[in-house]
Design an enzyme around this catalytic site. Structure first.
Site, PDB file in Angstrom:
ATOM      1  N   SER A  87       0.639  -1.607  -0.036  1.00  0.00           N
ATOM      2  CA  SER A  87       0.437  -0.379  -0.342  1.00  0.00           C
ATOM      3  C   SER A  87       0.994   0.899  -0.035  1.00  0.00           C
ATOM      4  O   SER A  87       0.537   2.206   0.382  1.00  0.00           O
ATOM      5  CB  SER A  87      -0.806   0.246   1.169  1.00  0.00           C
ATOM      6  OG  SER A  87       0.069  -0.093   2.436  1.00  0.00           O
ATOM      7  N   ALA A 129       3.719   6.693 -10.045  1.00  0.00           N
ATOM      8  CA  ALA A 129       3.161   6.428  -9.459  1.00  0.00           C
ATOM      9  C   ALA A 129       2.132   7.786  -9.731  1.00  0.00           C
ATOM     10  O   ALA A 129       0.766   7.295  -9.656  1.00  0.00           O
ATOM     11  CB  ALA A 129       3.111   5.848  -7.874  1.00  0.00           C
ATOM     12  N   LYS A 132      16.432  -1.240 -14.904  1.00  0.00           N
ATOM     13  CA  LYS A 132      15.983   0.105 -15.720  1.00  0.00           C
ATOM     14  C   LYS A 132      16.329   1.185 -14.274  1.00  0.00           C
ATOM     15  O   LYS A 132      16.727   2.284 -14.555  1.00  0.00           O
ATOM     16  CB  LYS A 132      14.649   0.864 -16.116  1.00  0.00           C
ATOM     17  CG  LYS A 132      14.009   0.276 -15.359  1.00  0.00           C
ATOM     18  CD  LYS A 132      13.171   1.465 -14.055  1.00  0.00           C
ATOM     19  CE  LYS A 132      11.918   0.882 -13.167  1.00  0.00           C
ATOM     20  NZ  LYS A 132      11.162   1.861 -13.344  1.00  0.00           N
ATOM     21  N   ARG A 168      12.522   8.228  -8.676  1.00  0.00           N
ATOM     22  CA  ARG A 168      13.024   8.620  -6.883  1.00  0.00           C
ATOM     23  C   ARG A 168      14.235   8.647  -7.092  1.00  0.00           C
ATOM     24  O   ARG A 168      15.267   8.764  -6.633  1.00  0.00           O
ATOM     25  CB  ARG A 168      12.874   8.222  -6.084  1.00  0.00           C
ATOM     26  CG  ARG A 168      12.266   6.455  -6.342  1.00  0.00           C
ATOM     27  CD  ARG A 168      10.920   5.864  -5.377  1.00  0.00           C
ATOM     28  NE  ARG A 168      10.325   5.037  -5.094  1.00  0.00           N
ATOM     29  CZ  ARG A 168       9.962   4.218  -4.715  1.00  0.00           C
ATOM     30  NH1 ARG A 168       9.079   4.760  -3.863  1.00  0.00           N
ATOM     31  NH2 ARG A 168       9.333   2.614  -5.088  1.00  0.00           N
TER      32      ARG A 168
END
Length: 349
Positions: free
Chosen positions: A11, A153, A204, A269
């Site tokens: 989550s 996301a 990647k 990130r």
């Protein structure tokens, strides 16, 4: 006939974005059970339990603030309870936690449960490379597919148009998962090369760390494009060496390949933290704490696992970009020497 029950195992930022899609589709499609469970690692947020906040406010205020989750997505703090009776398990946790989660779930699943991994990373097994979907499939005894693509996301949660790739050896499973997860703005292609799709998703992140070093050192777009291209060549070379199934160049042209590589090297990130690492000289661990709000970086850890595999095979010098990222992150090689490592790349010989 009752609809298929879906459980999302995880989550975080990406897990919550996927929950938004899956919850919306499950509520509308007759052959899925509208109640979608989502396993949440319980945390205390300002004196309240995160599960309680999600189940009352329908928002993951820590990992996906500002986005409402469908009310039929139910947060459950116990992973065994969340997965009870699930027909479809969607795994989306940092790859370093998957072993422990599988140990908890083992023996508690329905006989015909299927899984799909959205986890980007590799594991190091006794015989070398272990893909995360293989780890899950072997430990739980369930057939696994994977989903990988150019999917930051927050943009997926914002319903901005993007593509993704499902890798599934079983065509029926691939189509079922596509139906569960596709929306007008989240378009899915299904391919059979599961290993290649998953390898792209893992590797990647290493290239993105290199792209971040490049940004932090103040190199321009030409250098970054070279890092991306050389990284892609190393990804293809690695896949051809280590994937058990067939590896076709066409799969690298799917969203899981070149598209995911580009978006991660410009927006992810791993790139962001690596840039700060090159600029500030602070450790990766410290920057993770300062910049990621509890999320984990996948790139450096994947570089370490890969380096161990390449050392074992005596092939370190064939992968200078992967090796340079590892050495900067773990062996105190000055980040300023990163570009030198690429000047004698096998691609140029």
């Amino acid at each position: 006939m009752t609809g298929k029950k879906v459980c999302i195992v995880g989550s975080g930022n990406w897990g919550s974005a996927i929950a938004k899609i899956v919850g919306g589709n499950a509520a509308q499609l007759a052959h899925f059970d509208p109640r979608v469970t989502m396993w949440v690692f319980e945390e205390d947020i300002g004196g309240r339990k995160l599960t309680e906040i999600i189940n009352t406010q329908h928002e993951n205020v820590k990992y996906l603030p500002g986005h409402k989750l469908p009310p039929n997505v139910v947060a459950v703090p116990d992973v065994v309870q969340a997965a009870a009776d699930a027909d479809i398990l969607i795994f989306v946790v940092p790859h370093q936690f998957i072993g422990k989660i599988c140990d908890q779930l083992k023996g508690h699943l329905k006989a015909d449960t299927i899984g799909v991994s959205l986890i980007k990373g590799v594991d190091e097994g006794p015989k070398g490379l272990k893909l995360i979907s293989e780890v899950i499939g072997e430990r739980l005894g369930i057939p696994m597919s994977v989903l990988m693509g150019a999917n930051i996301a927050n943009e997926v949660a914002d319903e901005k148009f993007c593509e993704t790739t499902i890798g599934s050896k079983n065509q029926a499973h691939g189509q079922l998962l596509k139906e569960l997860m596709q929306t007008p703005n989240f378009r899915i292609t299904v391919v059979q090369e599961v290993d290649t799709v998953e390898i792209c998703g893992a590797l990647k992140n290493i290239v993105a760390v290199g792209a971040g070093f490049c940004d932090g050192l103040g190199f321009g777009d030409n250098t970054k494009a070279a890092v991306i291209r050389l990284g892609l060549m190393e990804m293809i070379a690695f896949a051809k060496l280590f994937c058990s199934g067939s590896v076709s160049s066409a799969t690298f042209l799917e969203s899981c390949g070149v598209a995911d590589l580009i978006t991660t090297c410009y927006g992810g990130r791993n790139r962001k933290v690596a840039e700060a690492f090159a600029r500030t000289g602070k450790s990766i661990e410290q920057l993770e704490k300062e910049m990621l709000n509890g999320q984990k970086l996948q790139g450096p850890q994947t570089a370490r696992e890969l380096h161990s595999i390449l050392q074992h095979k005596g092939m370190v010098d064939k992968f200078p970009l992967f090796t340079a990222v590892y050495k900067v992150c773990y062996e105190n090689q000055p980040v300023g020497e990163f570009i030198h490592c690429l000047q004698n790349h096998p691609e140029h010989v």
